[in-house]
Each structure stands twice: as C-alpha cells, then as structure tokens.
Design an enzyme around this catalytic site. Structure first.
Site, PDB file in Angstrom:
ATOM      1  N   HIS A  93      -3.060  -5.371  -2.229  1.00 47.07           N
ATOM      2  CA  HIS A  93      -3.350  -4.252  -3.128  1.00 47.07           C
ATOM      3  C   HIS A  93      -2.593  -4.492  -4.433  1.00 47.07           C
ATOM      4  O   HIS A  93      -1.501  -3.961  -4.637  1.00 47.07           O
ATOM      5  CB  HIS A  93      -2.914  -2.936  -2.483  1.00 47.07           C
ATOM      6  N   GLU A 129      -7.678  -4.418  -2.233  1.00 53.43           N
ATOM      7  CA  GLU A 129      -7.724  -2.984  -2.517  1.00 53.43           C
ATOM      8  C   GLU A 129      -7.246  -2.726  -3.936  1.00 53.43           C
ATOM      9  O   GLU A 129      -6.425  -3.472  -4.470  1.00 53.43           O
ATOM     10  CB  GLU A 129      -6.784  -2.212  -1.582  1.00 53.43           C
ATOM     11  N   HIS A 171      -3.230   3.664   6.342  1.00 55.60           N
ATOM     12  CA  HIS A 171      -2.113   4.359   5.703  1.00 55.60           C
ATOM     13  C   HIS A 171      -1.258   5.046   6.767  1.00 55.60           C
ATOM     14  O   HIS A 171      -1.675   6.009   7.395  1.00 55.60           O
ATOM     15  CB  HIS A 171      -2.550   5.386   4.666  1.00 55.60           C
TER      16      HIS A 171
END
Length: 237
Positions: A43, A70, A190
């Site tokens: 990410h 991401e 998450h």
C-alpha cells in the site's frame, strides 16, 4: 480455501526507520510466498513512509503469486498501477495524512469517479477491488461501478470481537452474501489476526482473500514469520 495475501508495509517501515536495505522487502516477499502465502500486498502512500514507489517496481518480477497494490487512486498511484499491471488493484479512500485506512468508499456519491478509474484498470487486465464498509447500500453501489470485488473493512469487527461481541460479524456475513448475489467477489482486511481470523472465516461466506499485514508481522516477532503464515493458512482452510 480463502487465500492469504501478506501486506509487507511494516517490513518497509522497519527498513526506513534505519536507512539502508535491512530488512529487504524483496527478499521478504520471496520468503512469504515460499512459506505458503498466496499473495503479496503493498500500500504505497504519497509520502513513501513505508513502501516506496520503487519497491512496487522491484517487487513485480519476484511476486509469482497474486500481486495486490492498494491505495487512493490519485494520479501518481494510477500511473504506477497501470505501468506495473499487478494482479489486483484495491482502491482505498485514505487521506494523504492518514496513519492507516480508516473508512470505506461512499460508492454512491463516488460512483462515476470509480467507474472511470475501474474501466481504465480493467482495460489493462487488472482485477479491481473496492474498500467498503459492511453497509448493504455501499455493496450495491460497488456493484454499479464495474468492480470485480469488494474488500470488507474489518476494523470494527476486530474491535468488537476483542470485547467479546461475536454478533459483530453479522453485518459482514450479510454483506458478503449480498455481494455474491450481485456478482462481486469478496475480500477482507484490516486488524484481522490469528485471534479472530478463524471465526471471521467461518462466519463470512464466499470469502476469497484476506490481506493481513500489521497483526501478522507483530505476531511473527514472537513466533517467526514462517510459523505464523502457516498458522494463518490452517485457520483459513
């Protein structure tokens, strides 16, 4: 079996804290795949405080499983993804100064914006996923963007699970079923951990992939990276 994609951002955070190239994110990506992970996630953020844009290019030749990038689809991120052409691009609406992702897309308000980006990504053969909260209206909105998958934002589940509230998984169960009915694949991520992943997997149908980074790396400090990855794989069967 639900696939495990290991987010290696925290490895880059550790490297950047000291300078140099230790630990080496490319070697870690090779290792997590060798240990059985079915994907590698990164990410990159504009300030490059963990994964750097150059890391994304360096990882491309060595990720032979699924490569998931991401990020917030600003121009620099989109240019990066379109050039690298990973297996999957996960679109996340995180602010530039966000410590970590903290909300899913409003897929209704941002529908035309997401449609345009997703169409461009899919023209390059990149699978697309949208980060969403477990809200039925947002799932329905995601289906109208042309996305291939959603990624359910699981922080609230993880928090409630730690308090003993097992019913907190119900919105995720319902949204996964709705997504499947609408032709969307289901990912999640998450704050998923060894403590809660098996319960989540058993309660949420049609779960194709989980992306786990922070908890997995923290657990690996005590139990070792190979051992922890194998524990995740067992719990995801």
């Amino acid at each position: 079996m639900t696939k495990l994609s290991v987010n290696i951002n925290k490895i880059a955070t550790l490297r950047n804290a000291r300078g140099g190239n230790m630990p080496n994110v490319v070697e870690v990506a090779k290792d997590v795949q060798r240990f059985g992970a079915q994907g590698v996630t990164i990410h990159p953020r504009p300030d490059e405080r963990h994964i750097r844009y150059q890391d994304a290019y360096d990882l491309k030749p060595v990720v032979h499983t699924e490569y998931n990038i991401e990020g917030n689809p600003i121009d620099t991120f989109l240019d990066l993804v379109l050039e690298i052409q990973p297996t999957q691009a996960t679109l996340v609406p995180d602010a530039v100064d966000a410590i970590t992702s903290n909300a899913g897309w409003d897929t209704i308000t941002n529908r035309s914006f997401l449609q345009e980006i997703i169409a461009e990504l899919k023209m390059k053969g990149i699978r697309t996923s949208i980060f969403v909260d477990p809200v039925p209206a947002m799932i329905e909105g995601a289906a109208q963007t042309g996305a291939d998958r959603i990624e359910l934002y699981t922080e609230e589940f993880a928090h409630q699970y730690s308090l003993g509230n097992l019913q907190a998984v119900q919105p995720y169960t319902e949204c996964a079923m709705l997504a499947h009915q609408l032709g969307l694949g289901v990912n999640a991520g998450h704050d998923l951990s060894l403590d809660n992943i098996q319960y989540f997997k058993q309660a949420v149908p049609h779960l194709l992939e989980v992306s786990i980074g922070h908890a997995l790396i923290c657990e690996a400090i005590y139990d070792g990276l190979e051992n922890v990855i194998n524990q995740y794989l067992q719990k995801l069967q």
